[in-house]
Design a protein around this motif. Structure first.
Motif, short mmCIF file in Angstrom:
data_model
loop_
_atom_site.label_atom_id
_atom_site.label_comp_id
_atom_site.label_asym_id
_atom_site.label_seq_id
_atom_site.Cartn_x
_atom_site.Cartn_y
_atom_site.Cartn_z
N ILE A 182 0.86 -1.19 0.00
CA ILE A 182 0.00 0.00 0.00
C ILE A 182 0.90 1.24 0.00
N PRO A 183 0.76 2.14 -0.95
CA PRO A 183 1.60 3.35 -0.98
C PRO A 183 1.46 4.15 0.32
N GLY A 184 2.56 4.71 0.78
CA GLY A 184 2.54 5.45 2.02
C GLY A 184 1.56 6.61 2.02
N ASP A 185 1.43 7.31 0.88
CA ASP A 185 0.50 8.43 0.84
C ASP A 185 -0.95 7.96 0.91
N GLU A 186 -1.21 6.74 0.45
CA GLU A 186 -2.56 6.20 0.59
C GLU A 186 -2.88 5.88 2.04
N ALA A 244 -17.80 -6.98 2.16
CA ALA A 244 -17.19 -7.93 1.24
C ALA A 244 -15.96 -7.23 0.67
N ALA A 245 -14.78 -7.64 1.12
CA ALA A 245 -13.54 -6.96 0.76
C ALA A 245 -13.12 -7.27 -0.67
N SER A 246 -12.20 -6.46 -1.17
CA SER A 246 -11.65 -6.68 -2.50
C SER A 246 -11.05 -8.08 -2.60
N PRO A 247 -11.53 -8.92 -3.51
CA PRO A 247 -10.98 -10.28 -3.60
C PRO A 247 -9.56 -10.32 -4.13
N SER A 248 -9.16 -9.34 -4.93
CA SER A 248 -7.81 -9.35 -5.49
C SER A 248 -6.78 -8.72 -4.57
N GLU A 249 -7.22 -7.83 -3.67
CA GLU A 249 -6.31 -7.17 -2.74
C GLU A 249 -6.89 -7.19 -1.33
N PRO A 250 -7.06 -8.38 -0.74
CA PRO A 250 -7.73 -8.49 0.55
C PRO A 250 -6.85 -8.21 1.75
N LEU A 251 -5.53 -8.17 1.56
CA LEU A 251 -4.64 -8.05 2.72
C LEU A 251 -4.81 -6.71 3.45
N ALA A 252 -5.13 -5.66 2.70
CA ALA A 252 -5.39 -4.37 3.34
C ALA A 252 -6.60 -4.48 4.27
N ALA A 253 -7.63 -5.22 3.83
CA ALA A 253 -8.85 -5.34 4.61
C ALA A 253 -8.63 -6.15 5.88
N VAL A 254 -7.95 -7.30 5.76
CA VAL A 254 -7.78 -8.13 6.96
C VAL A 254 -6.78 -7.50 7.92
N THR A 255 -5.84 -6.72 7.41
CA THR A 255 -4.93 -6.01 8.29
C THR A 255 -5.64 -4.84 8.96
N ALA A 295 -16.79 -3.50 -1.05
CA ALA A 295 -15.72 -2.51 -1.08
C ALA A 295 -15.13 -2.38 -2.48
N PRO A 296 -14.62 -1.21 -2.82
CA PRO A 296 -13.98 -1.04 -4.13
C PRO A 296 -12.70 -1.87 -4.23
N GLU A 297 -12.39 -2.30 -5.45
CA GLU A 297 -11.17 -3.08 -5.67
C GLU A 297 -9.93 -2.26 -5.33
N ARG A 298 -9.89 -1.02 -5.78
CA ARG A 298 -8.74 -0.15 -5.57
C ARG A 298 -9.24 1.28 -5.42
N PRO A 299 -8.58 2.10 -4.60
CA PRO A 299 -7.43 1.77 -3.78
C PRO A 299 -7.83 0.88 -2.60
N ALA A 300 -7.04 -0.15 -2.36
CA ALA A 300 -7.44 -1.20 -1.43
C ALA A 300 -7.72 -0.71 -0.02
N LEU A 301 -6.92 0.23 0.48
CA LEU A 301 -7.11 0.71 1.85
C LEU A 301 -7.98 1.95 1.90
N LEU A 302 -7.63 2.97 1.13
CA LEU A 302 -8.41 4.22 1.17
C LEU A 302 -9.84 3.98 0.73
N GLY A 303 -10.05 3.18 -0.31
CA GLY A 303 -11.41 2.88 -0.74
C GLY A 303 -12.20 2.17 0.33
N LEU A 304 -11.54 1.25 1.04
CA LEU A 304 -12.20 0.50 2.11
C LEU A 304 -12.63 1.41 3.24
N VAL A 305 -11.70 2.24 3.70
CA VAL A 305 -12.02 3.18 4.79
C VAL A 305 -13.12 4.15 4.37
N SER A 306 -13.12 4.53 3.09
CA SER A 306 -14.09 5.50 2.59
C SER A 306 -15.51 4.96 2.51
#
Length: 274
Positions: free
Chosen positions: A88-92, A166-177, A140-151
């Protein structure tokens, strides 16, 4: 000495404040980690947990909810490097922290801005107050994985709703973390529940569930699936938020729409007396 083999982490679901494995026992591989593949039964369990949490969370003071969201921002910032290590990019990550803080600030202002006294003819007070809708299912949106989820999570819970995501299936690690962050941020169990795996399996179960009050289809990119979910949601007149445009910019000012669309307005009449 032989080279040590690292222990591959297994990421679990987040339901009711706990981290259970999928009842199906299935998982899939993402970035050399095993991620739980949620089933329809897991989706139903998550709704039960979300419903059980509604009374306490909606009944908490707005100030308390705001403090808890702010605490989530603190915890997320403290684990910034962990998210960066996941790609996940630091600015995200920084933007996601700021978004938690922004919504936390709205917690004790919603009632003042979107409620109030109504002018009536007669010796009465007529007061309108916003209240949470209840249990909200979110794709949740696929991307951005973290900012989209929080939003999509923060505006739903700030007013007292509980969510099943229901988290992004392709980038779920941001959600479970993020779930690990929320588990240590004073958030009551069941307020946020996170499912990983195939959207095509969990989303229909959530859309058809009779104890879900609203569904946010933000992350649905398949038009046919979105239509099917809307049809299922109509069975008990769920409130539906339609998918976001593919080019939606999650870094812009979020506005208040995602909060207000998940509010109900209660109006009370009371005699003024003599």
């Amino acid at each position: 000495m032989s080279e040590r083999v690292a222990v591959r982490k297994t990421y679990k679901l987040f339901i009711g404040g706990k981290f259970p494995r999928s009842e199906s026992g299935r998982s899939y591989l993402v970035q050399s980690s095993n991620v739980s593949l949620a089933s329809r039964k897991d989706a139903r369990d998550a709704v039960v947990a979300a419903r059980a949490a509604v009374k306490g969370w909606a009944g908490a003071t707005a100030y308390n909810r705001g403090q808890i969201l702010y605490r989530a921002a603190e915890m997320l910032e403290g684990r910034r490097e962990q998210f960066v290590a996941l790609g996940i990019p630091g600015d995200e990550v920084d933007a996601a922290v700021d978004r938690w803080v922004w919504y936390a600030g709205w917690a004790d202002k919603l009632a003042q801005v979107y409620g109030g006294a109504n002018p009536v003819a007669g010796p009465y007070f007529n007061l309108s107050a916003p209240e949470p809708t209840g249990v909200v299912a979110v794709v949740a949106p696929e991307r951005p994985a973290l900012l989209g989820l929080v939003s999509v999570i923060a505006p739903a819970i700030v007013s007292g709703n509980t969510v099943v995501v229901a988290a992004s299936p392709s980038e779920p690690l941001a959600a479970v973390t993020l779930a690990e962050v929320l588990a240590t941020s004073d958030l009551p169990g069941g307020v946020v529940n996170i499912l990983t795996g195939a959207i095509t399996e969990t989303a229909p179960a959530l859309a058809a569930h009779m104890d879900v009050n609203a569904i946010d289809l933000t992350g649905v990119t398949d038009a046919a699936l979105a239509t099917d979910l809307e049809v299922k949601a109509a069975e008990n007149l769920k409130r539906v938020l339609r998918p976001a445009p593919a080019d939606h910019d999650w870094s812009t000012d979020p506005g208040v729409g995602r909060m207000t669309v998940l509010l109900e307005t209660k109006t009370v009449w009371h005699p003024k007396g003599v």
